[in-house]
Design a protein around this motif. Structure first.
Motif, PDB file in Angstrom:
ATOM      1  N   UNK A   1       0.834  -1.214   0.000  1.00  0.00           N
ATOM      2  CA  UNK A   1       0.000   0.000   0.000  1.00  0.00           C
ATOM      3  C   UNK A   1       0.862   1.254   0.000  1.00  0.00           C
ATOM      4  N   UNK A   2       1.936   1.227   0.755  1.00  0.00           N
ATOM      5  CA  UNK A   2       2.835   2.377   0.802  1.00  0.00           C
ATOM      6  C   UNK A   2       3.464   2.628  -0.566  1.00  0.00           C
ATOM      7  N   UNK A   3       3.816   1.564  -1.262  1.00  0.00           N
ATOM      8  CA  UNK A   3       4.443   1.732  -2.575  1.00  0.00           C
ATOM      9  C   UNK A   3       3.477   2.329  -3.596  1.00  0.00           C
ATOM     10  N   UNK A   4       2.199   2.036  -3.460  1.00  0.00           N
ATOM     11  CA  UNK A   4       1.196   2.666  -4.324  1.00  0.00           C
ATOM     12  C   UNK A   4       1.211   4.174  -4.104  1.00  0.00           C
ATOM     13  N   UNK A   5       1.288   4.585  -2.835  1.00  0.00           N
ATOM     14  CA  UNK A   5       1.326   6.028  -2.525  1.00  0.00           C
ATOM     15  C   UNK A   5       2.609   6.670  -3.055  1.00  0.00           C
ATOM     16  N   UNK A   6       3.720   5.953  -2.938  1.00  0.00           N
ATOM     17  CA  UNK A   6       4.989   6.481  -3.436  1.00  0.00           C
ATOM     18  C   UNK A   6       4.929   6.695  -4.948  1.00  0.00           C
ATOM     19  N   UNK A   7       4.360   5.761  -5.668  1.00  0.00           N
ATOM     20  CA  UNK A   7       4.230   5.913  -7.123  1.00  0.00           C
ATOM     21  C   UNK A   7       3.393   7.130  -7.481  1.00  0.00           C
ATOM     22  N   UNK A   8       2.335   7.379  -6.712  1.00  0.00           N
ATOM     23  CA  UNK A   8       1.500   8.554  -6.972  1.00  0.00           C
ATOM     24  C   UNK A   8       2.292   9.841  -6.748  1.00  0.00           C
ATOM     25  N   UNK A   9       3.107   9.867  -5.695  1.00  0.00           N
ATOM     26  CA  UNK A   9       3.917  11.056  -5.421  1.00  0.00           C
ATOM     27  C   UNK A   9       4.972  11.264  -6.503  1.00  0.00           C
ATOM     28  N   UNK A  10       5.532  10.177  -7.018  1.00  0.00           N
ATOM     29  CA  UNK A  10       6.497  10.297  -8.115  1.00  0.00           C
ATOM     30  C   UNK A  10       5.841  10.881  -9.361  1.00  0.00           C
ATOM     31  N   UNK A  11       4.605  10.482  -9.624  1.00  0.00           N
ATOM     32  CA  UNK A  11       3.862  11.028 -10.767  1.00  0.00           C
ATOM     33  C   UNK A  11       3.614  12.515 -10.612  1.00  0.00           C
ATOM     34  N   UNK A  12       3.581  12.967  -9.365  1.00  0.00           N
ATOM     35  CA  UNK A  12       3.358  14.391  -9.100  1.00  0.00           C
ATOM     36  C   UNK A  12       4.647  15.206  -9.133  1.00  0.00           C
ATOM     37  N   UNK A  13       5.772  14.545  -9.411  1.00  0.00           N
ATOM     38  CA  UNK A  13       7.023  15.276  -9.593  1.00  0.00           C
ATOM     39  C   UNK A  13       8.010  15.189  -8.453  1.00  0.00           C
ATOM     40  N   UNK A  14       7.650  14.545  -7.372  1.00  0.00           N
ATOM     41  CA  UNK A  14       8.593  14.401  -6.268  1.00  0.00           C
ATOM     42  C   UNK A  14       9.660  13.366  -6.611  1.00  0.00           C
ATOM     43  N   UNK A  15      10.797  13.436  -5.933  1.00  0.00           N
ATOM     44  CA  UNK A  15      11.881  12.466  -6.144  1.00  0.00           C
ATOM     45  C   UNK A  15      11.859  11.421  -5.033  1.00  0.00           C
TER      46      UNK A  15
END
Length: 204
Positions: free
Chosen positions: A179-193
């Motif tokens: 579940x955490x990795x799903x959230x991380x992927x969403x944040x990466x799509x938003x431009x975060x590193x």
């Protein structure tokens, strides 16, 4: 238990290994015959004399439905302990898959069967049937201790063993990581590193 198996089946093997304290991962030389197949089940353990597969024939008759045969063949690569006939026999008995610290043969036929087999390699040579060996005992396979009833999970990435007393805790932990990795992927799509997300910026 079937529901638990289905939940493990859906998880990345890396998440399971991480939730298992980064333990239980077999030697990467033990690879799937068919990388597209996934395997989950309770270990039915076998220790056979290297180059002798009689103990495996014994285990096929004994193992309960839903088991994964986990075989310590001493890393022997001088002949194939497992082939198409034995894999088909496993399927007929409801065995979910097989892991062997040794070699198998008939790789194309095994792949056509759709039966998950993980081995140290392939050798078309035969084996003898002279020593009964042992079943349902603690063994070591691919460098990992395995006891009867431990959970065995395998896919393209390899094989991970989860101690039977830790199954529920590892499952919950692995699902939380997923579940955490799903959230991380969403944040990466938003431009975060990744450095920002995991807060590595302080040490980089």
């Amino acid at each position: 238990m079937e529901h638990v198996m289905e939940r493990f089946q859906r998880l990345p093997l890396g998440n399971i290994c991480d939730a298992n304290g980064k333990r239980g991962s077999m030697d990467p030389a033990i690879r799937p015959v068919d990388p597209s197949l996934h395997m989950v089940g309770r270990a039915y353990t076998v220790r056979c004399h290297p180059g002798d597969n009689l103990a495996i024939h014994k285990a096929i008759t004994e193992a309960p439905d839903g088991s994964v045969l986990v075989i310590d063949a001493g890393g022997y690569t001088g002949g194939g302990h497992i082939g198409e006939i034995m894999c088909f026999a496993c399927m007929q008995r409801g065995i979910r898959g097989l892991v062997i610290d040794g070699t198998c043969r008939d790789a194309d036929d095994i792949q056509a069967l759709g039966f998950p087999v993980f081995s140290r390699g392939f050798n078309p040579g035969g084996t003898v049937k002279e020593t009964v060996g042992q079943t349902e005992i603690p063994i070591v396979c691919g460098g990992v201790p395995v006891r009867p009833g431990d959970l065995v999970v395998g896919n393209r990435d390899g094989v991970v063993v989860v101690a039977k007393e830790n199954i529920e805790a590892v499952l919950e932990g692995a699902e939380a990581i997923a579940r955490k990795e799903v959230r991380v992927l969403e944040e990466l799509k938003q431009g975060r590193t990744t450095a920002e997300i995991y807060q590595f910026s302080k040490i980089l």
